[in-house]
Design an enzyme around this catalytic site. Structure first.
Site, mmCIF file in Angstrom:
data_model
loop_
_atom_site.group_PDB
_atom_site.id
_atom_site.type_symbol
_atom_site.label_atom_id
_atom_site.label_comp_id
_atom_site.label_asym_id
_atom_site.label_seq_id
_atom_site.Cartn_x
_atom_site.Cartn_y
_atom_site.Cartn_z
ATOM 1 N N HIS A 163 -4.915 -33.446 17.988
ATOM 2 C CA HIS A 163 -3.852 -34.309 18.504
ATOM 3 C C HIS A 163 -2.696 -33.502 19.069
ATOM 4 O O HIS A 163 -1.614 -34.034 19.288
ATOM 5 C CB HIS A 163 -3.366 -35.243 17.389
ATOM 6 N N LYS B 191 0.841 -1.199 0.000
ATOM 7 C CA LYS B 191 0.000 0.000 0.000
ATOM 8 C C LYS B 191 0.880 1.255 0.000
ATOM 9 O O LYS B 191 0.674 2.174 -0.772
ATOM 10 C CB LYS B 191 -0.942 -0.015 1.207
ATOM 11 N N GLU C 241 10.593 -4.861 4.264
ATOM 12 C CA GLU C 241 10.647 -6.259 3.819
ATOM 13 C C GLU C 241 10.348 -6.362 2.329
ATOM 14 O O GLU C 241 11.032 -7.061 1.576
ATOM 15 C CB GLU C 241 9.606 -7.105 4.584
ATOM 16 N N GLY D 201 -4.769 -2.019 4.458
ATOM 17 C CA GLY D 201 -3.993 -3.187 4.031
ATOM 18 C C GLY D 201 -4.704 -4.498 4.311
ATOM 19 O O GLY D 201 -4.833 -5.364 3.436
ATOM 20 N N ARG D 202 -5.221 -4.659 5.532
ATOM 21 C CA ARG D 202 -5.842 -5.941 5.913
ATOM 22 C C ARG D 202 -7.238 -6.108 5.331
ATOM 23 O O ARG D 202 -7.891 -7.124 5.575
ATOM 24 C CB ARG D 202 -5.850 -6.082 7.436
ATOM 25 N N LYS E 271 9.089 -0.761 14.093
ATOM 26 C CA LYS E 271 9.647 -0.536 12.748
ATOM 27 C C LYS E 271 10.636 0.621 12.779
ATOM 28 O O LYS E 271 11.692 0.586 12.153
ATOM 29 C CB LYS E 271 8.536 -0.131 11.765
ATOM 30 N N GLU F 166 -4.955 -6.699 14.448
ATOM 31 C CA GLU F 166 -4.447 -5.386 14.034
ATOM 32 C C GLU F 166 -5.575 -4.351 14.060
ATOM 33 O O GLU F 166 -5.349 -3.174 14.311
ATOM 34 C CB GLU F 166 -3.813 -5.462 12.641
HETATM 35 O O1 F6P Z 1 3.138 -3.252 9.739
HETATM 36 C C1 F6P Z 1 1.781 -3.409 9.539
HETATM 37 C C2 F6P Z 1 1.359 -3.018 8.150
HETATM 38 O O2 F6P Z 1 1.329 -1.653 8.022
HETATM 39 C C3 F6P Z 1 0.011 -3.632 7.813
HETATM 40 O O3 F6P Z 1 -1.042 -2.868 8.261
HETATM 41 C C4 F6P Z 1 0.096 -3.769 6.337
HETATM 42 O O4 F6P Z 1 -0.850 -4.670 5.848
HETATM 43 C C5 F6P Z 1 1.522 -4.232 6.172
HETATM 44 O O5 F6P Z 1 2.244 -3.535 7.165
HETATM 45 C C6 F6P Z 1 2.130 -4.004 4.828
HETATM 46 O O6 F6P Z 1 2.135 -2.653 4.482
HETATM 47 P P1 F6P Z 1 2.270 -2.201 2.980
HETATM 48 O O7 F6P Z 1 1.147 -2.777 2.230
HETATM 49 O O8 F6P Z 1 2.259 -0.710 3.002
HETATM 50 O O9 F6P Z 1 3.589 -2.735 2.483
#
Ligand code: F6P
Length: 503
Positions: free
Chosen positions: A365, A189, A195, A248-249, A475, A334
């Site tokens: 199990h 987003k 990452e 995002g979610r 972060k 979240e």
């Molecule tokens: O760290 C949490 C977050 O901001 C989530 O809310 C989001 O889905 C994810 O990181 C990834 O963010 P982006 O889509 O901006 O890479």
């Protein structure tokens, strides 16, 4: 059972002090019909929980006092429901359920997405045998769930998902992909996520080292910040934009679903949106006493606030839904893992419990011992699918379903024995969600149900489910450390760890 009597036991509830579920069944002959519901081809049963008429009545009153109907109208009208970020939440517009303006915008963006899917199918990227989808959190969990649930036999494409910054994850994922025929979809987003950008660079290097002509030409960006993707060297013809109001979610309905739409086919993607829209209509237009996501939220509030349960276990009795607990962890924790209300005051109540879970029958199990005999009381949710698909042996499927139902019955019934080691207290609550079949449509409806349940919980609590400031501090410190700054502000323990790891 009066709500009052649960409230006085808050935080100190034992199995023995809860009203017996079997007694509730006896006292209310219509209990099953009152507490089981159906919408969009999904059956929901809360009769094995401690909800009853009086509890429902009390929560319905609270929903009214909290302005539930107005809050729901504001959500669907595209008003600002995320005040801390000054935004609407427009994910429902992606499936045609929001304000006309938001729906038009989402439709135009979806047409662009479709054109890209068509172009890939028509060979614009040459032969394509694989997709490497890079993203994290909401930018990967949804598409991964969709492809894992629905793509097992539908797709000949090798679709792999990469999220972790760990190089071992990268190696695992690319090992099975052919760089010459793989498209890389980078979903973010913000397009600033460490990452995702690190993995995107690794993917570029992987394509380059494999001798692929024009590695950048194989990259597609999906983002709410097209200018940030441009800055990262992605050509505007390969950037798909989605709206800032899509969290995002909540984003799998938007172009974040590109990899899934390509792998499953456009009709399946449309089916997903239609199923979600059907659940939207149910949530939007049903009265309180029949509103399934709202009733689920009542059960959540009952166990979190009045019984003091800090977790909810979710068990998918279907291998195709094995990623559902992970997806819901982000959606629920979240969204509602907050401590203050929308206007910044302490909530004064437990908010989101820990969502955790696994798949049945494996979990039986491993962790079910504690569910049946442990000292922790936790509500459990079973999600199962009535019809098996062609690849599932019908007898296996029958045993799978019977196991799910047996667990719910055993948790509720318990069994007394003279030997305390062999006694089961019973009276342990569970809800069951049974899909008629698992297809794009029903999965869309199921996910939308969980979204609305999350929203309903937030309204009952007076919190904002659409921001996530809690993830920022960690972060920020990681960024400062990576840049080598601010080490002097660190505590002795963290400094020692950094030194010991030789960083
Ligand atoms: O760290 C949490 C977050 O901001 C989530 O809310 C989001 O889905 C994810 O990181 C990834 O963010 P982006 O889509 O901006 O890479």
């Amino acid at each position: 059972m009066a709500n009052r009597c649960l409230a006085t036991m808050c935080g100190a509830m034992t199995d023995a002090s809860l009203p017996r579920l079997d007694e509730l069944f006896k006292a209310e002959p219509d209990r099953l019909s009152k507490l089981s519901f159906e919408a969009a081809g999904i059956y929901f049963d809360w009769s094995k929980t401690h909800l009853d008429r009086s509890v429902l009545g009390d929560f319905a009153k609270r929903a009214e006092e909290r302005g539930f109907s107005a809050a729901r109208d504001a959500l669907f009208a595209g008003e600002v429901v995320n005040p801390s970020e000054g935004r609407a939440a427009t994910h429902m517009a992606e499936r045609g359920s929001g304000s006309p303006r938001d729906v038009d915008l989402a439709t135009a963006r979806r047409q662009r997405m479709r054109a890209l899917v068509d172009a890939i199918e028509a060979g614009a990227f040459g032969a394509v045998t694989g997709i490497l989808h890079i993203g994290i959190g909401g930018s990967v969990l949804g598409p991964h769930l969709l492809v894992d649930a629905l793509g097992r036999r539908a797709s000949a494409l090798n679709v792999r998902f990469l999220s972790n910054i760990d190089g071992a994850a990268f190696d695992d994922v690319v090992r099975t992909l052919d760089p010459a025929t793989t498209i890389v979809v980078v979903a973010s987003k913000t397009f600033t996520t460490l990452e995702t950008l690190t993995n995107m660079e690794a993917a570029r290097a992987w394509l380059r080292e494999a001798g692929v002509d024009d590695p950048d030409g194989r990259l597609i960006a999906v983002t709410a910040k097209p200018e940030a993707a441009l800055d990262q060297g992605i050509d505007e013809t390969r950037i798909l934009q989605f709206g800032e109001g899509v969290g995002g979610r909540y984003s799998l309905w938007s172009s974040v679903g590109l990899s899934a739409a390509f792998a499953l086919g456009w009709d399946a993607f449309e089916g997903l949106l239609e199923g979600a829209a059907e659940m939207d209509r149910h949530f939007r237009f049903s009265d309180t006493v029949e509103n399934i996501p709202l009733i689920a939220a009542f059960a959540d509030r009952l166990y979190a606030e009045q019984v003091g349960c800090q977790t909810r276990g979710l068990f998918a009795y279907d291998e195709r839904l094995r990623l559902l607990p992970f997806y819901l962890q982000q959606l629920e924790m979240e969204s509602n893992g907050k401590s203050v209300t929308t206007d910044g005051k302490a909530v004064g109540k437990p908010t989101a419990p820990v969502t955790w879970g696994g798949t049945g029958t494996d979990a039986q199990h491993a962790v079910f011992q504690l569910l049946h005999q442990g000292t922790v009381l936790m509500p459990v949710e079973f999600v199962a699918v009535r019809e098996s698909d062609d690849a599932q042996d019908p007898e296996h499927h029958r045993m799978l379903l019977l196991n799910a139902f047996a667990q719910g019955a055993a948790l509720m019934r318990g069994r007394q024995s003279d030997d305390p080691q062999r006694s089961y207290p019973g009276n342990r609550p569970s809800a069951t969600i049974l899909l008629d079949r698992l297809d794009a449509r029903s999965l869309g409806a199921l996910i939308a149900f969980y979204e609305h349940r999350t929203f309903a919980n937030a309204v009952l609590l007076g919190i904002n489910p659409f921001d996530q400031f809690g993830v920022e501090l960690g972060k920020e410190i990681a960024r400062q450390l990576a840049e080598g700054s601010d080490e002097e502000i660190l505590d002795a323990s963290t400094r020692a760890l950094i030194e010991r790891a030789g960083l």
